[in-house]
Design a protein around this motif. Structure first.
Motif, PDB file in Angstrom:
ATOM      1  N   GLY A   1       0.793  -1.226   0.000  1.00 18.59           N
ATOM      2  CA  GLY A   1       0.000   0.000   0.000  1.00 18.59           C
ATOM      3  C   GLY A   1       0.827   1.278   0.000  1.00 18.59           C
ATOM      4  O   GLY A   1       0.443   2.278  -0.605  1.00 18.59           O
ATOM      5  N   TYR A   2       1.970   1.238   0.700  1.00 16.86           N
ATOM      6  CA  TYR A   2       2.781   2.458   0.789  1.00 16.86           C
ATOM      7  C   TYR A   2       3.291   2.878  -0.590  1.00 16.86           C
ATOM      8  O   TYR A   2       3.437   4.066  -0.863  1.00 16.86           O
ATOM      9  N   GLN A   3       3.541   1.894  -1.471  1.00 19.77           N
ATOM     10  CA  GLN A   3       4.023   2.208  -2.821  1.00 19.77           C
ATOM     11  C   GLN A   3       2.997   3.032  -3.616  1.00 19.77           C
ATOM     12  O   GLN A   3       3.350   3.836  -4.470  1.00 19.77           O
ATOM     13  N   GLN A   4       1.728   2.803  -3.298  1.00 22.54           N
ATOM     14  CA  GLN A   4       0.657   3.510  -4.024  1.00 22.54           C
ATOM     15  C   GLN A   4       0.718   5.021  -3.777  1.00 22.54           C
ATOM     16  O   GLN A   4       0.261   5.813  -4.590  1.00 22.54           O
ATOM     17  N   LEU A   5       1.271   5.385  -2.618  1.00 18.40           N
ATOM     18  CA  LEU A   5       1.347   6.811  -2.290  1.00 18.40           C
ATOM     19  C   LEU A   5       2.342   7.520  -3.202  1.00 18.40           C
ATOM     20  O   LEU A   5       2.276   8.741  -3.385  1.00 18.40           O
ATOM     21  N   LYS A   6       3.252   6.739  -3.778  1.00 23.13           N
ATOM     22  CA  LYS A   6       4.176   7.311  -4.756  1.00 23.13           C
ATOM     23  C   LYS A   6       3.592   7.146  -6.160  1.00 23.13           C
ATOM     24  O   LYS A   6       3.658   8.051  -6.985  1.00 23.13           O
TER      25      LYS A   6
ATOM     26  N   LEU B   1      -0.321   9.109  -6.925  1.00 22.26           N
ATOM     27  CA  LEU B   1      -0.615  10.501  -6.574  1.00 22.26           C
ATOM     28  C   LEU B   1       0.270  11.445  -7.395  1.00 22.26           C
ATOM     29  O   LEU B   1       1.428  11.102  -7.646  1.00 22.26           O
ATOM     30  N   PRO B   2      -0.214  12.582  -7.838  1.00 22.84           N
ATOM     31  CA  PRO B   2      -1.569  13.080  -7.624  1.00 22.84           C
ATOM     32  C   PRO B   2      -2.544  12.434  -8.606  1.00 22.84           C
ATOM     33  O   PRO B   2      -2.141  12.035  -9.693  1.00 22.84           O
ATOM     34  N   PRO B   3      -3.814  12.359  -8.230  1.00 30.55           N
ATOM     35  CA  PRO B   3      -4.800  11.824  -9.170  1.00 30.55           C
ATOM     36  C   PRO B   3      -5.101  12.865 -10.248  1.00 30.55           C
ATOM     37  O   PRO B   3      -4.965  14.069  -9.985  1.00 30.55           O
ATOM     38  N   PRO B   4      -5.499  12.429 -11.440  1.00 32.17           N
ATOM     39  CA  PRO B   4      -5.818  13.386 -12.509  1.00 32.17           C
ATOM     40  C   PRO B   4      -6.851  14.428 -12.074  1.00 32.17           C
ATOM     41  O   PRO B   4      -6.785  15.591 -12.475  1.00 32.17           O
ATOM     42  N   SER B   5      -7.800  14.034 -11.217  1.00 31.95           N
ATOM     43  CA  SER B   5      -8.851  14.975 -10.788  1.00 31.95           C
ATOM     44  C   SER B   5      -8.323  16.012  -9.795  1.00 31.95           C
ATOM     45  O   SER B   5      -9.007  16.985  -9.495  1.00 31.95           O
ATOM     46  N   ARG B   6      -7.115  15.781  -9.254  1.00 28.09           N
ATOM     47  CA  ARG B   6      -6.541  16.660  -8.228  1.00 28.09           C
ATOM     48  C   ARG B   6      -7.454  16.812  -6.999  1.00 28.09           C
ATOM     49  O   ARG B   6      -7.430  17.817  -6.301  1.00 28.09           O
ATOM     50  N   ARG B   7      -8.285  15.777  -6.756  1.00 28.68           N
ATOM     51  CA  ARG B   7      -9.086  15.751  -5.529  1.00 28.68           C
ATOM     52  C   ARG B   7      -9.046  14.326  -5.008  1.00 28.68           C
ATOM     53  O   ARG B   7      -9.088  13.388  -5.818  1.00 28.68           O
ATOM     54  N   GLY B   8      -8.967  14.156  -3.695  1.00 30.71           N
ATOM     55  CA  GLY B   8      -8.946  12.781  -3.237  1.00 30.71           C
ATOM     56  C   GLY B   8      -8.887  12.615  -1.739  1.00 30.71           C
ATOM     57  O   GLY B   8      -8.480  13.513  -0.999  1.00 30.71           O
ATOM     58  N   LEU B   9      -9.327  11.410  -1.314  1.00 29.98           N
ATOM     59  CA  LEU B   9      -9.160  10.957   0.071  1.00 29.98           C
ATOM     60  C   LEU B   9      -8.236   9.754   0.049  1.00 29.98           C
ATOM     61  O   LEU B   9      -8.458   8.799  -0.720  1.00 29.98           O
TER      62      LEU B   9
ATOM     63  N   ALA C   1       6.736   4.070   9.108  1.00 32.36           N
ATOM     64  CA  ALA C   1       6.404   3.921   7.681  1.00 32.36           C
ATOM     65  C   ALA C   1       5.204   4.790   7.294  1.00 32.36           C
ATOM     66  O   ALA C   1       5.177   5.373   6.206  1.00 32.36           O
ATOM     67  N   VAL C   2       4.227   4.923   8.193  1.00 30.45           N
ATOM     68  CA  VAL C   2       3.045   5.725   7.840  1.00 30.45           C
ATOM     69  C   VAL C   2       3.428   7.193   7.658  1.00 30.45           C
ATOM     70  O   VAL C   2       2.935   7.866   6.733  1.00 30.45           O
ATOM     71  N   VAL C   3       4.317   7.672   8.506  1.00 31.34           N
ATOM     72  CA  VAL C   3       4.715   9.085   8.414  1.00 31.34           C
ATOM     73  C   VAL C   3       5.521   9.300   7.126  1.00 31.34           C
ATOM     74  O   VAL C   3       5.283  10.265   6.389  1.00 31.34           O
ATOM     75  N   GLN C   4       6.404   8.365   6.841  1.00 28.31           N
ATOM     76  CA  GLN C   4       7.197   8.455   5.609  1.00 28.31           C
ATOM     77  C   GLN C   4       6.281   8.410   4.381  1.00 28.31           C
ATOM     78  O   GLN C   4       6.452   9.172   3.435  1.00 28.31           O
ATOM     79  N   GLY C   5       5.313   7.500   4.425  1.00 27.79           N
ATOM     80  CA  GLY C   5       4.360   7.358   3.314  1.00 27.79           C
ATOM     81  C   GLY C   5       3.562   8.636   3.111  1.00 27.79           C
ATOM     82  O   GLY C   5       3.365   9.096   1.980  1.00 27.79           O
ATOM     83  N   ILE C   6       3.106   9.229   4.206  1.00 35.84           N
ATOM     84  CA  ILE C   6       2.331  10.468   4.103  1.00 35.84           C
ATOM     85  C   ILE C   6       3.208  11.570   3.509  1.00 35.84           C
ATOM     86  O   ILE C   6       2.771  12.330   2.627  1.00 35.84           O
ATOM     87  N   ALA C   7       4.460  11.641   3.967  1.00 40.22           N
ATOM     88  CA  ALA C   7       5.358  12.685   3.454  1.00 40.22           C
ATOM     89  C   ALA C   7       5.573  12.512   1.949  1.00 40.22           C
ATOM     90  O   ALA C   7       5.554  13.492   1.189  1.00 40.22           O
ATOM     91  N   GLU C   8       5.716  11.267   1.515  1.00 39.50           N
ATOM     92  CA  GLU C   8       5.885  10.983   0.080  1.00 39.50           C
ATOM     93  C   GLU C   8       4.644  11.412  -0.701  1.00 39.50           C
ATOM     94  O   GLU C   8       4.736  12.030  -1.755  1.00 39.50           O
ATOM     95  N   GLY C   9       3.490  11.018  -0.173  1.00 37.49           N
ATOM     96  CA  GLY C   9       2.237  11.359  -0.858  1.00 37.49           C
ATOM     97  C   GLY C   9       2.035  12.867  -0.909  1.00 37.49           C
ATOM     98  O   GLY C   9       1.669  13.431  -1.949  1.00 37.49           O
ATOM     99  N   TYR C  10       2.295  13.517   0.208  1.00 40.41           N
ATOM    100  CA  TYR C  10       2.040  14.960   0.334  1.00 40.41           C
ATOM    101  C   TYR C  10       2.937  15.763  -0.613  1.00 40.41           C
ATOM    102  O   TYR C  10       2.519  16.790  -1.146  1.00 40.41           O
ATOM    103  N   LYS C  11       4.174  15.264  -0.809  1.00 41.76           N
ATOM    104  CA  LYS C  11       5.092  15.931  -1.737  1.00 41.76           C
ATOM    105  C   LYS C  11       4.473  16.003  -3.130  1.00 41.76           C
ATOM    106  O   LYS C  11       4.621  16.971  -3.849  1.00 41.76           O
ATOM    107  N   ARG C  12       3.750  14.939  -3.502  1.00 38.83           N
ATOM    108  CA  ARG C  12       3.149  14.855  -4.837  1.00 38.83           C
ATOM    109  C   ARG C  12       1.776  15.502  -4.900  1.00 38.83           C
ATOM    110  O   ARG C  12       1.333  15.953  -5.944  1.00 38.83           O
ATOM    111  N   PHE C  13       1.074  15.494  -3.771  1.00 37.83           N
ATOM    112  CA  PHE C  13      -0.347  15.885  -3.778  1.00 37.83           C
ATOM    113  C   PHE C  13      -0.664  16.546  -2.429  1.00 37.83           C
ATOM    114  O   PHE C  13      -1.186  15.909  -1.520  1.00 37.83           O
TER     115      PHE C  13
END
Ligand code: SAM
Length: 280
Positions: free
Chosen positions: A144-149, A152-160, A175-187
């Motif tokens: 699941g953590y790989q999906q955050l890279k 993201l970002p989704p084409p709609s630029r909106r998401g949960l 790992a959750v904090v690292q994953g969030i940081a990765e996701g947040y960088k992109r979206f």
């Protein structure tokens, strides 16, 4: 390791809190017509049979969803969540509990998308089977953590983005904090909802400190404890950490949590909490 099976815990007090928050966020995203992505990094099996050997062995749902699903005086904030539970149980008997993917499926519109990831060899096929005919959904077996890279970002630029690991390995707290940081960088405009168990309070304090250190702002913490903190084995509370929460969520949770706590913990022990870890 993968020894965790959510079927033992489905519908417990932690699921009630998690799925209440999830359904309120989805309802807020639906206030605009524009589509959005629902990304579930640790999706589980999707549907749980409550009279199965697993669920009956722990009986956790009896002190969770079973206490509230048929009450007539439920607060309005619970309506979307409880409707998803009731729709899965049209006979009026509580037979199935919907996991986060089924709650999302129930609430999402035709224009929205679901991206669901599950790693377990037994739960993944069950989840895939649930969504075989749903053209909005992509179900993947993987980390699941790989999906955050990758997603993201989704084409709609909106998401949960719901992040709900089992925390069987202690590194999950980092790992959750690292994953969030990765996701947040992109979206950075996405809504991120992270579930956590309170087993040892110190682990959560450290995770919260690590989250603060990422520099991310607008982080809301929501918690429901069924017992006081303890250094013994076992979960005493659970919580949701929400980044970029919809503006109404804080108030909605302040309003609904005391009621939920009263129903789920009639003994009156434990606590509830809604607090900004980092404000605007
Ligand atoms: N989100 C689900 C719900 O609310 O109904 C429950 C998920 S359960 C708490 C956690 C799930 O994560 C388990 O089904 C487990 O098999 C799965 N899992 C464990 N490690 C994973 C990983 N690295 N990537 C994806 N899924 C994983």
């Amino acid at each position: 390791m993968l020894s965790y099976r959510h079927s033992f815990h489905a519908g417990n007090h932690a699921d009630v809190l998690k799925h209440t928050v999830q359904s309120l966020i989805i309802s807020a995203l639906k206030e605009k017509d524009k589509p959005f992505l629902y990304l579930d990094t640790h999706a589980g099996a999707g549907r749980y049979l409550l009279n199965s050997e697993h669920a009956e062995r722990t009986g956790e749902y009896m002190e969770g969803i079973a206490r509230i699903w048929q009450q007539s005086n439920t607060p309005a904030e619970l309506a979307p969540y409880l409707q998803a539970v009731r729709d899965l149980n049209p006979s009026g008997q509580l037979k199935y509990y919907p996991g986060s993917p089924l709650i999302a499926r129930h609430l999402l519109r035709e224009q929205d998308q679901l991206q669901l990831t599950e790693l377990h060899p037994s739960d993944y096929p069950l989840l895939r089977g649930e969504f075989q005919k749903d053209l909005r959904a992509v179900v993947a077996r993987g980390d699941g953590y790989q999906q955050l890279k990758a997603k993201l970002p989704p084409p709609s630029r909106r998401g949960l983005i719901l992040i709900d690991p089992p925390y069987e390995i202690k590194t999950d707290y980092q790992a959750v904090v690292q994953g969030i940081a990765e996701g947040y960088k992109r979206f950075s405009t996405g809504v991120y909802a992270l579930w956590y168990p309170v087993v040892l309070r110190q682990q959560i304090k450290r995770m919260v400190t690590d989250l603060k250190d990422t520099g991310i702002r607008r982080i809301l913490q929501i918690e429901l404890a069924v017992k006081p903190d303890s250094d013994q084995r076992g979960m005493t509370a659970s919580g949701m950490i929400v980044i970029n929460p919809p503006w109404k969520l804080e108030q909605q949770m302040r309003s609904v949590l005391p009621w939920l706590h009263e129903q789920l913990v009639p003994q009156g022990i434990g606590h509830t909490l809604v607090e900004w870890i980092v404000p605007e």
